[in-house]
Design a protein around this motif. Sequence first.
Motif, PDB file in Angstrom:
ATOM      1  N   HIS A 168       0.800  -1.227   0.000  1.00  0.00           N
ATOM      2  CA  HIS A 168       0.000   0.000   0.000  1.00  0.00           C
ATOM      3  C   HIS A 168       0.831   1.273   0.000  1.00  0.00           C
ATOM      4  O   HIS A 168       1.855   1.345   0.671  1.00  0.00           O
ATOM      5  N   PHE A 169       0.348   2.232  -0.738  1.00  0.00           N
ATOM      6  CA  PHE A 169       0.885   3.593  -0.727  1.00  0.00           C
ATOM      7  C   PHE A 169      -0.220   4.458  -0.157  1.00  0.00           C
ATOM      8  O   PHE A 169      -1.310   4.554  -0.721  1.00  0.00           O
ATOM      9  N   VAL A 170       0.047   5.070   0.988  1.00  0.00           N
ATOM     10  CA  VAL A 170      -0.962   5.894   1.638  1.00  0.00           C
ATOM     11  C   VAL A 170      -0.626   7.361   1.394  1.00  0.00           C
ATOM     12  O   VAL A 170       0.468   7.817   1.723  1.00  0.00           O
ATOM     13  N   CYS A 171      -1.571   8.077   0.801  1.00  0.00           N
ATOM     14  CA  CYS A 171      -1.355   9.509   0.590  1.00  0.00           C
ATOM     15  C   CYS A 171      -1.724  10.233   1.882  1.00  0.00           C
ATOM     16  O   CYS A 171      -2.844  10.110   2.375  1.00  0.00           O
ATOM     17  N   THR A 172      -0.756  10.986   2.401  1.00  0.00           N
ATOM     18  CA  THR A 172      -0.993  11.682   3.675  1.00  0.00           C
ATOM     19  C   THR A 172      -1.860  12.922   3.478  1.00  0.00           C
ATOM     20  O   THR A 172      -2.361  13.481   4.444  1.00  0.00           O
ATOM     21  N   GLU A 173      -2.047  13.341   2.205  1.00  0.00           N
ATOM     22  CA  GLU A 173      -2.892  14.508   1.924  1.00  0.00           C
ATOM     23  C   GLU A 173      -4.360  14.103   1.840  1.00  0.00           C
ATOM     24  O   GLU A 173      -5.185  14.551   2.598  1.00  0.00           O
ATOM     25  N   CYS A 174      -4.685  13.238   0.846  1.00  0.00           N
ATOM     26  CA  CYS A 174      -6.088  12.916   0.575  1.00  0.00           C
ATOM     27  C   CYS A 174      -6.512  11.603   1.235  1.00  0.00           C
ATOM     28  O   CYS A 174      -7.663  11.206   1.122  1.00  0.00           O
ATOM     29  N   LYS A 175      -5.570  10.920   1.908  1.00  0.00           N
ATOM     30  CA  LYS A 175      -5.843   9.665   2.622  1.00  0.00           C
ATOM     31  C   LYS A 175      -6.215   8.497   1.707  1.00  0.00           C
ATOM     32  O   LYS A 175      -6.709   7.470   2.173  1.00  0.00           O
ATOM     33  N   THR A 176      -6.011   8.676   0.413  1.00  0.00           N
ATOM     34  CA  THR A 176      -6.264   7.556  -0.504  1.00  0.00           C
ATOM     35  C   THR A 176      -5.230   6.468  -0.251  1.00  0.00           C
ATOM     36  O   THR A 176      -4.062   6.772   0.001  1.00  0.00           O
ATOM     37  N   ILE A 177      -5.669   5.220  -0.302  1.00  0.00           N
ATOM     38  CA  ILE A 177      -4.749   4.094  -0.167  1.00  0.00           C
ATOM     39  C   ILE A 177      -4.660   3.419  -1.529  1.00  0.00           C
ATOM     40  O   ILE A 177      -5.658   2.936  -2.047  1.00  0.00           O
ATOM     41  N   TYR A 178      -3.479   3.426  -2.103  1.00  0.00           N
ATOM     42  CA  TYR A 178      -3.268   2.826  -3.424  1.00  0.00           C
ATOM     43  C   TYR A 178      -2.614   1.461  -3.260  1.00  0.00           C
ATOM     44  O   TYR A 178      -1.780   1.271  -2.380  1.00  0.00           O
ATOM     45  N   ASP A 179      -2.994   0.535  -4.146  1.00  0.00           N
ATOM     46  CA  ASP A 179      -2.361  -0.783  -4.177  1.00  0.00           C
ATOM     47  C   ASP A 179      -1.188  -0.764  -5.145  1.00  0.00           C
ATOM     48  O   ASP A 179      -1.270  -0.119  -6.184  1.00  0.00           O
ATOM     49  N   PHE A 180      -0.156  -1.484  -4.828  1.00  0.00           N
ATOM     50  CA  PHE A 180       0.878  -1.724  -5.827  1.00  0.00           C
ATOM     51  C   PHE A 180       1.521  -3.076  -5.566  1.00  0.00           C
ATOM     52  O   PHE A 180       1.454  -3.603  -4.455  1.00  0.00           O
ATOM     53  N   VAL A 181       2.107  -3.630  -6.628  1.00  0.00           N
ATOM     54  CA  VAL A 181       2.745  -4.945  -6.526  1.00  0.00           C
ATOM     55  C   VAL A 181       4.242  -4.734  -6.369  1.00  0.00           C
ATOM     56  O   VAL A 181       4.822  -3.847  -6.996  1.00  0.00           O
ATOM     57  N   TRP A 182       4.873  -5.503  -5.517  1.00  0.00           N
ATOM     58  CA  TRP A 182       6.305  -5.368  -5.257  1.00  0.00           C
ATOM     59  C   TRP A 182       6.855  -6.771  -5.018  1.00  0.00           C
ATOM     60  O   TRP A 182       7.068  -7.186  -3.882  1.00  0.00           O
ATOM     61  N   SER A 183       7.033  -7.510  -6.104  1.00  0.00           N
ATOM     62  CA  SER A 183       7.409  -8.918  -5.946  1.00  0.00           C
ATOM     63  C   SER A 183       8.825  -9.081  -5.394  1.00  0.00           C
ATOM     64  O   SER A 183       9.106 -10.038  -4.679  1.00  0.00           O
ATOM     65  N   VAL A 239       4.000  -0.664   3.795  1.00  0.00           N
ATOM     66  CA  VAL A 239       3.137   0.510   3.736  1.00  0.00           C
ATOM     67  C   VAL A 239       4.036   1.713   3.480  1.00  0.00           C
ATOM     68  O   VAL A 239       4.921   2.005   4.283  1.00  0.00           O
ATOM     69  N   LEU A 240       3.833   2.339   2.347  1.00  0.00           N
ATOM     70  CA  LEU A 240       4.592   3.542   2.036  1.00  0.00           C
ATOM     71  C   LEU A 240       3.693   4.743   2.265  1.00  0.00           C
ATOM     72  O   LEU A 240       2.511   4.706   1.956  1.00  0.00           O
ATOM     73  N   LYS A 241       4.257   5.806   2.814  1.00  0.00           N
ATOM     74  CA  LYS A 241       3.478   7.031   2.988  1.00  0.00           C
ATOM     75  C   LYS A 241       4.095   8.125   2.151  1.00  0.00           C
ATOM     76  O   LYS A 241       5.323   8.207   2.035  1.00  0.00           O
ATOM     77  N   GLY A 242       3.247   8.916   1.575  1.00  0.00           N
ATOM     78  CA  GLY A 242       3.753  10.000   0.744  1.00  0.00           C
ATOM     79  C   GLY A 242       2.609  10.827   0.215  1.00  0.00           C
ATOM     80  O   GLY A 242       1.504  10.799   0.770  1.00  0.00           O
ATOM     81  N   ILE A 243       2.875  11.572  -0.848  1.00  0.00           N
ATOM     82  CA  ILE A 243       1.843  12.406  -1.452  1.00  0.00           C
ATOM     83  C   ILE A 243       1.614  11.896  -2.864  1.00  0.00           C
ATOM     84  O   ILE A 243       2.566  11.730  -3.628  1.00  0.00           O
ATOM     85  N   CYS A 244       0.357  11.583  -3.166  1.00  0.00           N
ATOM     86  CA  CYS A 244       0.061  10.949  -4.453  1.00  0.00           C
ATOM     87  C   CYS A 244       0.148  11.948  -5.596  1.00  0.00           C
ATOM     88  O   CYS A 244       0.118  13.161  -5.392  1.00  0.00           O
ATOM     89  N   ARG A 245       0.219  11.415  -6.809  1.00  0.00           N
ATOM     90  CA  ARG A 245       0.361  12.218  -8.026  1.00  0.00           C
ATOM     91  C   ARG A 245      -0.766  13.243  -8.142  1.00  0.00           C
ATOM     92  O   ARG A 245      -0.548  14.391  -8.495  1.00  0.00           O
ATOM     93  N   LYS A 246      -1.978  12.806  -7.813  1.00  0.00           N
ATOM     94  CA  LYS A 246      -3.132  13.714  -7.926  1.00  0.00           C
ATOM     95  C   LYS A 246      -2.966  14.938  -7.031  1.00  0.00           C
ATOM     96  O   LYS A 246      -3.240  16.057  -7.417  1.00  0.00           O
ATOM     97  N   CYS A 247      -2.518  14.682  -5.784  1.00  0.00           N
ATOM     98  CA  CYS A 247      -2.342  15.793  -4.837  1.00  0.00           C
ATOM     99  C   CYS A 247      -1.157  16.666  -5.242  1.00  0.00           C
ATOM    100  O   CYS A 247      -1.201  17.884  -5.082  1.00  0.00           O
ATOM    101  N   LEU A 248      -0.105  16.042  -5.774  1.00  0.00           N
ATOM    102  CA  LEU A 248       1.049  16.811  -6.232  1.00  0.00           C
ATOM    103  C   LEU A 248       0.642  17.736  -7.377  1.00  0.00           C
ATOM    104  O   LEU A 248       1.017  18.904  -7.401  1.00  0.00           O
ATOM    105  N   ASP A 249      -0.151  17.204  -8.302  1.00  0.00           N
ATOM    106  CA  ASP A 249      -0.605  18.003  -9.446  1.00  0.00           C
ATOM    107  C   ASP A 249      -1.491  19.154  -8.989  1.00  0.00           C
ATOM    108  O   ASP A 249      -1.379  20.257  -9.490  1.00  0.00           O
ATOM    109  N   ARG A 250      -2.341  18.860  -8.027  1.00  0.00           N
ATOM    110  CA  ARG A 250      -3.243  19.890  -7.522  1.00  0.00           C
ATOM    111  C   ARG A 250      -2.448  21.025  -6.858  1.00  0.00           C
ATOM    112  O   ARG A 250      -2.711  22.185  -7.056  1.00  0.00           O
ATOM    113  N   ALA A 251      -1.413  20.631  -6.082  1.00  0.00           N
ATOM    114  CA  ALA A 251      -0.599  21.621  -5.395  1.00  0.00           C
ATOM    115  C   ALA A 251       0.168  22.467  -6.412  1.00  0.00           C
ATOM    116  O   ALA A 251       0.336  23.665  -6.230  1.00  0.00           O
ATOM    117  N   GLY A 252       0.599  21.805  -7.500  1.00  0.00           N
ATOM    118  CA  GLY A 252       1.387  22.505  -8.514  1.00  0.00           C
ATOM    119  C   GLY A 252       0.574  23.492  -9.326  1.00  0.00           C
ATOM    120  O   GLY A 252       1.111  24.475  -9.853  1.00  0.00           O
TER     121      GLY A 252
END
Length: 155
Positions: free
Chosen positions: A102-117, A140-153
Amino acid sequence: MQLITVPDDVYNRRIRRFESACRDNGLKMTHQRMVIFRDLARSTDHPSAEMVHGRVRRDIPTISLDTVYRTLTTFEKCGLIFRVQAEAGQARYDAGLEPHHHFVCTECKTIYDFVWSEFERVALPDAAGNIGHVQEKQAVLKGICRKCLDRAGSH
Ligand SMILES: [Zn+2]
Ligand SMILES: [Zn+2]
């Protein structure tokens, strides 16, 4: 929040697993349970009980949040869904039992799935093995998702 739906084959596999888990656990397949599970099986947004409640109310207007909570707990006990360890406080649920992280966006709280074999293949450090027997390994990775980064930009 935009709801991305899972592919049909994944959805159908989850529904079949639900049906057999109900049989194995002697759980009656009530309309309520079906509607709640279908919502989880279809969503990728790792909903909270409140989010599930808001959506299933369209089909069952009289359903209470308490019923949704209890149903989710039952599903969890049957191994149909699991709780995502993401943020303190609100429990979020996941019907995706396929290995993923999981990648958790600390801005919008969206939890994204990703594969990491590669991560799944890495041997555990002795320090972890010394503590006890490990049952699962999930990142579990925490960060700011692309959508929030784009919005901030764009401001
Ligand atoms: Zn975000
Ligand atoms: Zn997930």
